[in-house]
Design a protein around this motif. Structure first.
Motif, PDB file in Angstrom:
ATOM      1  N   ASP A 228      46.059  40.572  27.743  1.00 20.57           N
ATOM      2  CA  ASP A 228      45.028  41.381  27.923  1.00 20.57           C
ATOM      3  C   ASP A 228      44.082  41.751  26.795  1.00 20.57           C
ATOM      4  O   ASP A 228      44.358  41.630  25.655  1.00 20.57           O
ATOM      5  N   LYS A 248      43.863  41.163  31.767  1.00 19.13           N
ATOM      6  CA  LYS A 248      43.374  42.247  32.223  1.00 19.13           C
ATOM      7  C   LYS A 248      42.190  42.857  31.353  1.00 19.13           C
ATOM      8  O   LYS A 248      42.616  42.981  29.844  1.00 19.13           O
ATOM      9  N   GLU A 273      41.456  38.283  35.291  1.00 19.63           N
ATOM     10  CA  GLU A 273      42.210  38.372  36.212  1.00 19.63           C
ATOM     11  C   GLU A 273      42.046  39.843  36.980  1.00 19.63           C
ATOM     12  O   GLU A 273      41.753  39.914  38.234  1.00 19.63           O
ATOM     13  N   GLU A 274      41.672  41.028  35.989  1.00 24.15           N
ATOM     14  CA  GLU A 274      41.264  42.160  36.429  1.00 24.15           C
ATOM     15  C   GLU A 274      40.573  42.854  35.609  1.00 24.15           C
ATOM     16  O   GLU A 274      40.615  42.291  34.310  1.00 24.15           O
ATOM     17  N   ASN A 309      39.481  36.215  39.632  1.00 21.97           N
ATOM     18  CA  ASN A 309      39.348  37.737  39.353  1.00 21.97           C
ATOM     19  C   ASN A 309      39.782  38.221  40.617  1.00 21.97           C
ATOM     20  O   ASN A 309      39.252  38.185  41.891  1.00 21.97           O
ATOM     21  N   LYS A 310      41.054  38.911  40.615  1.00 25.63           N
ATOM     22  CA  LYS A 310      41.769  39.731  41.444  1.00 25.63           C
ATOM     23  C   LYS A 310      40.856  41.055  42.057  1.00 25.63           C
ATOM     24  O   LYS A 310      40.918  41.271  43.029  1.00 25.63           O
ATOM     25  N   TYR A 311      40.495  41.945  40.837  1.00 27.29           N
ATOM     26  CA  TYR A 311      40.166  42.926  41.139  1.00 27.29           C
ATOM     27  C   TYR A 311      39.190  43.478  40.034  1.00 27.29           C
ATOM     28  O   TYR A 311      39.474  43.227  38.913  1.00 27.29           O
ATOM     29  N   ALA A 312      37.956  43.998  40.422  1.00 25.18           N
ATOM     30  CA  ALA A 312      37.047  44.343  39.355  1.00 25.18           C
ATOM     31  C   ALA A 312      36.522  46.007  39.833  1.00 25.18           C
ATOM     32  O   ALA A 312      36.092  46.107  41.006  1.00 25.18           O
ATOM     33  N   SER A 329      34.496  37.199  43.144  1.00 24.87           N
ATOM     34  CA  SER A 329      35.759  38.007  42.784  1.00 24.87           C
ATOM     35  C   SER A 329      36.395  38.318  44.262  1.00 24.87           C
ATOM     36  O   SER A 329      35.778  38.321  45.343  1.00 24.87           O
TER      37      SER A 329
END
Length: 393
Positions: A228, A248, A273-274, A309-312, A329
Motif C-alpha cells: 500500500d 491500496k 487495487e483500491e 482497480n476494484k474500487y476508487a 475501474s
C-alpha cells in the motif's frame, strides 16, 4: 578535511584495528574509543570490526576500507570522503557526521539497524550521475538529517524522520541488481521537508508511507509497489504517483497546490487495487488538472476484462479539473466534492456513482461504457454523453 593524526601513528589503536583477534584477546568485548584520527592511506581489507566508537575522525580513500563485517559501532562527528565498505554491518550509529561529493559509504546485503542522526550529506553537483550515497543494504533510519544531491540507500527499509532534503534519490535493490531474490524496500517519511525533487521513480518497493510532510515534487512514476501507499497530511507542490502497480492508494487531508506541466497530482488509478482520496485540496485553478486516468488513448486490445482497480472513491475534496479519461475501474464513486470540471470520457467502469458534488462546469462522459450508474442531477448543458451507454436516473 582538517589535519588529524593518522591512525598508523596512534599505534595501539592501529594495531587493534589491524588485528581484531589480538584486540579481542586483550580487551574482550570492551568498546574501543578512537578520537581525532585520520583513517587513510592504509588498507583494512576483509577484517571484522566490532564495538568501536570513533569521535571526530576523518575517513577517506578509495576502497582502502573494505571490511568483512562491522558491528556495534558509533561514528560521532566524523567525516567521510571516498568509497568505504563496511561489509555486513549490524547496529551502526552515525551522529553529526558529514559526507559529500561522490562519496559512497555503504555495507553488504544482510546488514541491519543502521541509524543516522543529525547528519549532513551534501553533494557538489546537481547531475545525479555524480551523486554519492549513504545508508544500508539492509534498513536505514535518517533522523534530523540534511541531504542535497545525494542518494539514500535502504534495500529493506528507508525511514526519514524530521529530515530536510533537496533533490535526492532513493537507492533500492532491484531484480536487475540481485536477481529474483532482490529486496523491495519499505519507505516511511514523517515530519520532513522535501525540497526540489524527491525521486523514487522506477523503484521496486514494498510500501510507501508519507505523513505530515512538505514536498515540492514527489516522483513515484514507473515504480512497482507490492503493497500500500499512504500519503497523509502532506502539503506542497506536485505529486506524481503514476506507479506501474500498487496495492491500496490512500491520499488523505492533503494540500497539493503546485504546478508542473499543468498538473498538481497524477496517478493512474487503474494501477492500484483500491484508491481513496478524501479531505484533500488540489486548488481551484482551472488550468491545473488532477490526472486520474490512463492519460492516453487505449487501443481496443488494451482494455482488460477485469480491471485491476476494484474500487476508487474520491470524497470531500476540492479539485479544479478532474481528468479521469481512459480509466478502467470496477467501481468509481465521486461523493461530496467541489469540482470545476469532470472528464471521465472513453472509460470502462463497472459501477459509476456521482452524488452530492458541486460541479461548476462540464461533466464529460462521452464514449464511456458502464454496467451500472447513479448520476446526481446536473444541468443539461453540463453533461456530455455522446457515445456513452449511461442512462440518467
Amino acid at each position: 578535511m582538517s589535519k588529524k593524526t593518522n591512525i598508523r601513528n596512534i599505534e595501539k589503536s592501529f594495531n587493534y584495528l589491524d588485528n581484531p583477534d589480538w584486540r579481542k584477546r586483550e580487551l574482550g568485548d570492551d568498546v574501543l574509543v578512537i578520537r581525532d584520527a585520520e583513517i587513510s592511506g592504509i588498507n583494512f581489507i576483509d577484517l571484522s570490526w566490532s564495538n568501536l566508537h570513533f569521535i571526530n575522525c576523518d575517513f577517506f580513500g578509495i576502497y582502502q576500507i573494505k571490511l568483512k563485517s562491522l558491528r556495534n559501532t558509533t561514528f560521532e562527528d566524523c567525516r567521510f570522503a571516498g568509497v568505504v565498505s563496511w561489509g555486513k554491518a549490524n547496529n551502526l550509529r552515525y551522529i553529526r557526521c558529514r559526507t559529500g561529493g561522490r562519496s559512497i559509504v555503504l555495507d553488504y546485503s544482510g546488514s541491519s539497524n543502521v541509524l543516522l542522526e543529525d547528519c549532513d550529506f551534501l553533494g557538489s553537483d546537481p547531475d545525479p550521475n555524480h551523486w554519492g550515497g549513504i545508508g544500508s543494504r539492509g534498513d536505514a533510519t535518517f533522523v534530523r538529517c540534511r541531504m542535497k544531491w545525494f542518494s539514500l540507500a535502504g534495500y529493506k527499509q528507508i525511514n526519514l524522520e524530521s529530515c530536510e532534503t533537496a533533490d535526492v534519490k532513493i537507492w533500492t535493490d532491484s531484480r536487475a541488481n540481485s536477481g529474483e531474490d532482490y529486496f523491495s524496500s519499505s519507505v516511511k517519511i514523517e515530519s520532513s521537508k522535501l525540497r526540489g525533487k524527491f525521486d523514487m521513480a522506477a523503484c521496486d518497493l514494498q510500501s510507501v508511507t508519507i505523513k505530515d510532510t512538505y514536498l515540492d515534487f514527489l516522483d513515484l512514476s514507473g515504480a512497482e509497489i507490492k503493497n500500500d501507499v499512504l500519503i497523509e497530511r502532506v502539503r506542497g507542490g506536485y505529486l506524481n504517483a503514476s506507479a506501474h502497480s500498487m496495492g491500496k492508494l490512500t491520499i488523505s487531508q492533503c494540500q497539493i497546490l503546485g504546478r508542473r506541466k499543468n498538473f498538481s497530482f497524477e496517478v493512474g488509478m487503474d494501477s492500484a487495487e483500491e484508491v481513496l482520496i478524501e479531505h484533500c485540496n488540489f486548488g481551484t485553478d482551472p488550468t491545473l488538472s488532477v490526472g486520474l486516468g490512463a492519460g492516453r488513448p487505449l487501443e481496443p486490445n488494451e482494455w482488460t476484462t477485469t480491471p485491476k482497480n476494484k474500487y476508487a472513491l474520491i470524497r470531500n475534496s476540492t479539485l479544479p479539473v478532474m481528468d479521469a479519461s481512459w480509466l478502467e475501474s470496477r467501481h468509481l464513486r465521486l461523493e461530496n466534492n467541489t469540482i470545476g470540471s469532470v472528464d471521465i470520457s472513453d472509460s470502462r467502469i463497472g459501477k459509476l456513482e456521482i452524488s452530492g458534488n458541486t460541479i461548476s462546469r462540464e461533466v464529460n462522459l462521452q464514449g464511456t461504457k458502464v454496467k451500472e450508474s447513479k448520476i446526481q442531477p446536473l444541468a443539461k448543458a453540463q453533461l456530455k454523453l455522446d457515445g456513452a451507454n449511461i442512462r440518467l436516473n
